[in-house]
Scaffold this motif. Structure first.
Motif, PDB file in Angstrom:
ATOM      1  N   GLU A 186      91.450  69.738  65.511  1.00  0.00           N
ATOM      2  CA  GLU A 186      90.261  70.589  65.608  1.00  0.00           C
ATOM      3  C   GLU A 186      89.059  69.810  66.144  1.00  0.00           C
ATOM      4  OE1 GLU A 186      87.479  73.020  62.509  1.00  0.00           O
ATOM      5  OE2 GLU A 186      89.646  73.189  62.233  1.00  0.00           O
ATOM      6  N   GLU A 187      88.862  68.578  65.659  1.00  0.00           N
ATOM      7  CA  GLU A 187      87.749  67.753  66.139  1.00  0.00           C
ATOM      8  C   GLU A 187      87.916  67.415  67.617  1.00  0.00           C
ATOM      9  OE1 GLU A 187      88.274  64.575  63.388  1.00  0.00           O
ATOM     10  OE2 GLU A 187      86.618  65.225  62.112  1.00  0.00           O
ATOM     11  N   ALA A 188      89.141  67.097  68.017  1.00  0.00           N
ATOM     12  CA  ALA A 188      89.401  66.770  69.418  1.00  0.00           C
ATOM     13  C   ALA A 188      89.157  67.985  70.307  1.00  0.00           C
ATOM     14  CB  ALA A 188      90.834  66.254  69.582  1.00  0.00           C
ATOM     15  N   ARG A 189      89.606  69.162  69.872  1.00  0.00           N
ATOM     16  CA  ARG A 189      89.370  70.385  70.656  1.00  0.00           C
ATOM     17  C   ARG A 189      87.880  70.675  70.764  1.00  0.00           C
ATOM     18  NH1 ARG A 189      93.968  71.825  68.017  1.00  0.00           N
ATOM     19  NH2 ARG A 189      92.881  72.921  66.358  1.00  0.00           N
ATOM     20  N   ALA A 190      87.147  70.462  69.663  1.00  0.00           N
ATOM     21  CA  ALA A 190      85.696  70.686  69.687  1.00  0.00           C
ATOM     22  C   ALA A 190      85.029  69.721  70.663  1.00  0.00           C
ATOM     23  CB  ALA A 190      85.106  70.535  68.290  1.00  0.00           C
ATOM     24  N   ALA A 191      85.481  68.468  70.665  1.00  0.00           N
ATOM     25  CA  ALA A 191      84.904  67.475  71.579  1.00  0.00           C
ATOM     26  C   ALA A 191      85.204  67.840  73.027  1.00  0.00           C
ATOM     27  CB  ALA A 191      85.441  66.083  71.259  1.00  0.00           C
ATOM     28  N   VAL A 192      86.443  68.241  73.318  1.00  0.00           N
ATOM     29  CA  VAL A 192      86.799  68.646  74.682  1.00  0.00           C
ATOM     30  C   VAL A 192      85.952  69.836  75.108  1.00  0.00           C
ATOM     31  CG1 VAL A 192      88.640  69.635  76.110  1.00  0.00           C
ATOM     32  CG2 VAL A 192      89.138  67.687  74.648  1.00  0.00           C
ATOM     33  N   SER A 193      85.765  70.797  74.212  1.00  0.00           N
ATOM     34  CA  SER A 193      84.942  71.974  74.534  1.00  0.00           C
ATOM     35  C   SER A 193      83.484  71.584  74.769  1.00  0.00           C
ATOM     36  CB  SER A 193      85.034  73.010  73.417  1.00  0.00           C
ATOM     37  OG  SER A 193      86.341  73.515  73.330  1.00  0.00           O
ATOM     38  N   ALA A 194      82.957  70.690  73.931  1.00  0.00           N
ATOM     39  CA  ALA A 194      81.568  70.248  74.085  1.00  0.00           C
ATOM     40  C   ALA A 194      81.380  69.509  75.409  1.00  0.00           C
ATOM     41  CB  ALA A 194      81.163  69.351  72.914  1.00  0.00           C
ATOM     42  N   ILE A 195      82.326  68.652  75.741  1.00  0.00           N
ATOM     43  CA  ILE A 195      82.243  67.929  77.016  1.00  0.00           C
ATOM     44  C   ILE A 195      82.359  68.918  78.166  1.00  0.00           C
ATOM     45  CG2 ILE A 195      83.426  66.253  78.497  1.00  0.00           C
ATOM     46  CD1 ILE A 195      84.009  64.649  75.886  1.00  0.00           C
ATOM     47  N   GLY A 196      83.215  69.914  78.016  1.00  0.00           N
ATOM     48  CA  GLY A 196      83.340  70.954  79.040  1.00  0.00           C
ATOM     49  C   GLY A 196      82.031  71.704  79.251  1.00  0.00           C
ATOM     50  N   CYS A 197      81.324  72.001  78.162  1.00  0.00           N
ATOM     51  CA  CYS A 197      80.011  72.665  78.274  1.00  0.00           C
ATOM     52  C   CYS A 197      79.023  71.773  79.020  1.00  0.00           C
ATOM     53  CB  CYS A 197      79.461  73.010  76.897  1.00  0.00           C
ATOM     54  SG  CYS A 197      80.323  74.354  76.081  1.00  0.00           S
ATOM     55  N   MET A 198      79.001  70.474  78.656  1.00  0.00           N
ATOM     56  CA  MET A 198      78.092  69.552  79.340  1.00  0.00           C
ATOM     57  C   MET A 198      78.486  69.404  80.807  1.00  0.00           C
ATOM     58  SD  MET A 198      77.086  66.664  76.540  1.00  0.00           S
ATOM     59  CE  MET A 198      78.610  66.485  75.633  1.00  0.00           C
ATOM     60  N   ASP A 199      79.787  69.443  81.076  1.00  0.00           N
ATOM     61  CA  ASP A 199      80.261  69.381  82.458  1.00  0.00           C
ATOM     62  C   ASP A 199      79.739  70.578  83.243  1.00  0.00           C
ATOM     63  OD1 ASP A 199      81.744  68.499  84.707  1.00  0.00           O
ATOM     64  OD2 ASP A 199      83.451  69.725  84.128  1.00  0.00           O
ATOM     65  N   ASN A 200      79.878  71.767  82.671  1.00  0.00           N
ATOM     66  CA  ASN A 200      79.367  72.973  83.340  1.00  0.00           C
ATOM     67  C   ASN A 200      77.864  72.872  83.594  1.00  0.00           C
ATOM     68  OD1 ASN A 200      81.880  74.210  83.483  1.00  0.00           O
ATOM     69  ND2 ASN A 200      81.628  75.230  81.521  1.00  0.00           N
ATOM     70  N   LEU A 201      77.123  72.392  82.613  1.00  0.00           N
ATOM     71  CA  LEU A 201      75.674  72.246  82.779  1.00  0.00           C
ATOM     72  C   LEU A 201      75.327  71.222  83.861  1.00  0.00           C
ATOM     73  CD1 LEU A 201      74.583  72.287  79.021  1.00  0.00           C
ATOM     74  CD2 LEU A 201      74.128  74.060  80.740  1.00  0.00           C
ATOM     75  N   SER A 202      76.139  70.169  83.956  1.00  0.00           N
ATOM     76  CA  SER A 202      75.828  69.095  84.910  1.00  0.00           C
ATOM     77  C   SER A 202      76.008  69.516  86.364  1.00  0.00           C
ATOM     78  CB  SER A 202      76.682  67.853  84.621  1.00  0.00           C
ATOM     79  OG  SER A 202      78.030  68.039  85.023  1.00  0.00           O
ATOM     80  N   HIS A 203      76.583  70.673  86.611  1.00  0.00           N
ATOM     81  CA  HIS A 203      76.703  71.183  87.982  1.00  0.00           C
ATOM     82  C   HIS A 203      75.337  71.585  88.550  1.00  0.00           C
ATOM     83  CE1 HIS A 203      81.128  71.629  88.613  1.00  0.00           C
ATOM     84  NE2 HIS A 203      81.114  71.514  87.304  1.00  0.00           N
ATOM     85  N   TYR A 204      74.374  71.826  87.694  1.00  0.00           N
ATOM     86  CA  TYR A 204      73.067  72.327  88.121  1.00  0.00           C
ATOM     87  C   TYR A 204      72.059  71.182  88.220  1.00  0.00           C
ATOM     88  CZ  TYR A 204      75.287  76.716  87.065  1.00  0.00           C
ATOM     89  OH  TYR A 204      76.165  77.762  87.053  1.00  0.00           O
ATOM     90  N   GLN A 205      71.556  70.963  89.427  1.00  0.00           N
ATOM     91  CA  GLN A 205      70.599  69.877  89.679  1.00  0.00           C
ATOM     92  C   GLN A 205      69.410  69.922  88.724  1.00  0.00           C
ATOM     93  OE1 GLN A 205      70.650  67.324  91.800  1.00  0.00           O
ATOM     94  NE2 GLN A 205      72.474  67.828  92.972  1.00  0.00           N
ATOM     95  N   GLU A 206      68.910  71.142  88.441  1.00  0.00           N
ATOM     96  CA  GLU A 206      67.714  71.253  87.606  1.00  0.00           C
ATOM     97  C   GLU A 206      67.983  70.896  86.141  1.00  0.00           C
ATOM     98  OE1 GLU A 206      69.547  75.323  88.265  1.00  0.00           O
ATOM     99  OE2 GLU A 206      68.912  73.701  89.562  1.00  0.00           O
ATOM    100  N   VAL A 207      69.227  70.898  85.706  1.00  0.00           N
ATOM    101  CA  VAL A 207      69.568  70.577  84.316  1.00  0.00           C
ATOM    102  C   VAL A 207      69.854  69.085  84.145  1.00  0.00           C
ATOM    103  CG1 VAL A 207      71.202  71.081  82.432  1.00  0.00           C
ATOM    104  CG2 VAL A 207      70.479  72.909  83.970  1.00  0.00           C
ATOM    105  N   ARG A 208      70.210  68.413  85.209  1.00  0.00           N
ATOM    106  CA  ARG A 208      70.598  67.001  85.121  1.00  0.00           C
ATOM    107  C   ARG A 208      69.534  66.107  84.488  1.00  0.00           C
ATOM    108  NH1 ARG A 208      74.035  66.418  90.794  1.00  0.00           N
ATOM    109  NH2 ARG A 208      75.611  67.977  90.188  1.00  0.00           N
ATOM    110  N   PRO A 209      68.253  66.232  84.845  1.00  0.00           N
ATOM    111  CA  PRO A 209      67.251  65.382  84.179  1.00  0.00           C
ATOM    112  C   PRO A 209      67.180  65.633  82.669  1.00  0.00           C
ATOM    113  CG  PRO A 209      66.332  66.349  86.174  1.00  0.00           C
ATOM    114  CD  PRO A 209      67.652  67.013  85.938  1.00  0.00           C
ATOM    115  N   LEU A 210      67.362  66.873  82.263  1.00  0.00           N
ATOM    116  CA  LEU A 210      67.351  67.205  80.838  1.00  0.00           C
ATOM    117  C   LEU A 210      68.537  66.557  80.119  1.00  0.00           C
ATOM    118  CD1 LEU A 210      66.139  68.795  78.476  1.00  0.00           C
ATOM    119  CD2 LEU A 210      67.490  70.756  79.222  1.00  0.00           C
ATOM    120  N   LEU A 211      69.711  66.604  80.739  1.00  0.00           N
ATOM    121  CA  LEU A 211      70.892  65.967  80.142  1.00  0.00           C
ATOM    122  C   LEU A 211      70.669  64.467  79.976  1.00  0.00           C
ATOM    123  CD1 LEU A 211      73.735  67.833  82.076  1.00  0.00           C
ATOM    124  CD2 LEU A 211      73.157  68.100  79.652  1.00  0.00           C
TER     125      LEU A 211
END
Length: 160
Positions: free
Chosen positions: A26-51
């Motif tokens: 469960e923890e590993a799946r949550a981590a993969v999902s969280a990284i996936g969310c950050m990956d999706n966010l990192s596609h947007y130039q305007e979000v990168r400085p915030l990350l």
């Protein structure tokens, strides 16, 4: 903008990446999902400085060093490096040191995207992998390993 969202995603992946060998399914799946969310966010130039400002780089760096054959861990390492390459400056990309197994996984994700094949329960897209793959070539250290993993062939396939 949702206050605390990036912090919550960081917390989900931090524990599992720090103790990946002890993480429950469960923890590993949550981590993969969280990284996936950050990956999706990192596609947007305007979000990168915030990350970057929220410290995502420091949380994801350990995930790139996970050495295992478990698909979930391979995905965490590959997605983490993909995010880090999107957030890194050209100078940082030149100095970046990524292990050959992680580079091979990024190329494998590229191969899956080109073939429209799912791997590790992910439907990889070219938009997920091409920018990070290009960024990984900035470091001369990565080029021989990427060549051995057939990255050039995958890039030629993407162009055809």
């Amino acid at each position: 903008r949702v206050p605390g969202m990036i912090g919550a995603l960081k917390n989900l992946c931090a524990a599992a990446t720090a103790n990946h060998h002890l993480a429950t399914g469960e923890e590993a799946r949550a981590a993969v999902s969280a990284i996936g969310c950050m990956d999706n966010l990192s596609h947007y130039q305007e979000v990168r400085p915030l990350l970057k400002a929220e410290g995502v780089v420091e949380v994801l760096a350990p995930a790139t060093e996970i050495q295992t054959t478990r698909e979930g861990s391979q995905v965490m390492a590959a997605e983490s490096i993909m995010i880090l390459t999107r957030l890194a400056s050209y100078h940082c990309l030149q100095a970046l040191q990524v292990s050959e197994p992680v580079l091979e996984t990024v190329v494998h994700c590229t191969r899956c995207a080109l073939s429209r094949q799912q791997w590790a329960n992910f439907a990889w897209r070219l938009s997920d992998v091409l920018e990070p793959l290009a960024h990984l070539t900035v470091s001369p250290h990565h080029r021989p390993a990427l060549a051995r993993a057939s990255a050039v062939l995958q890039l030629l396939r993407a162009l055809s």
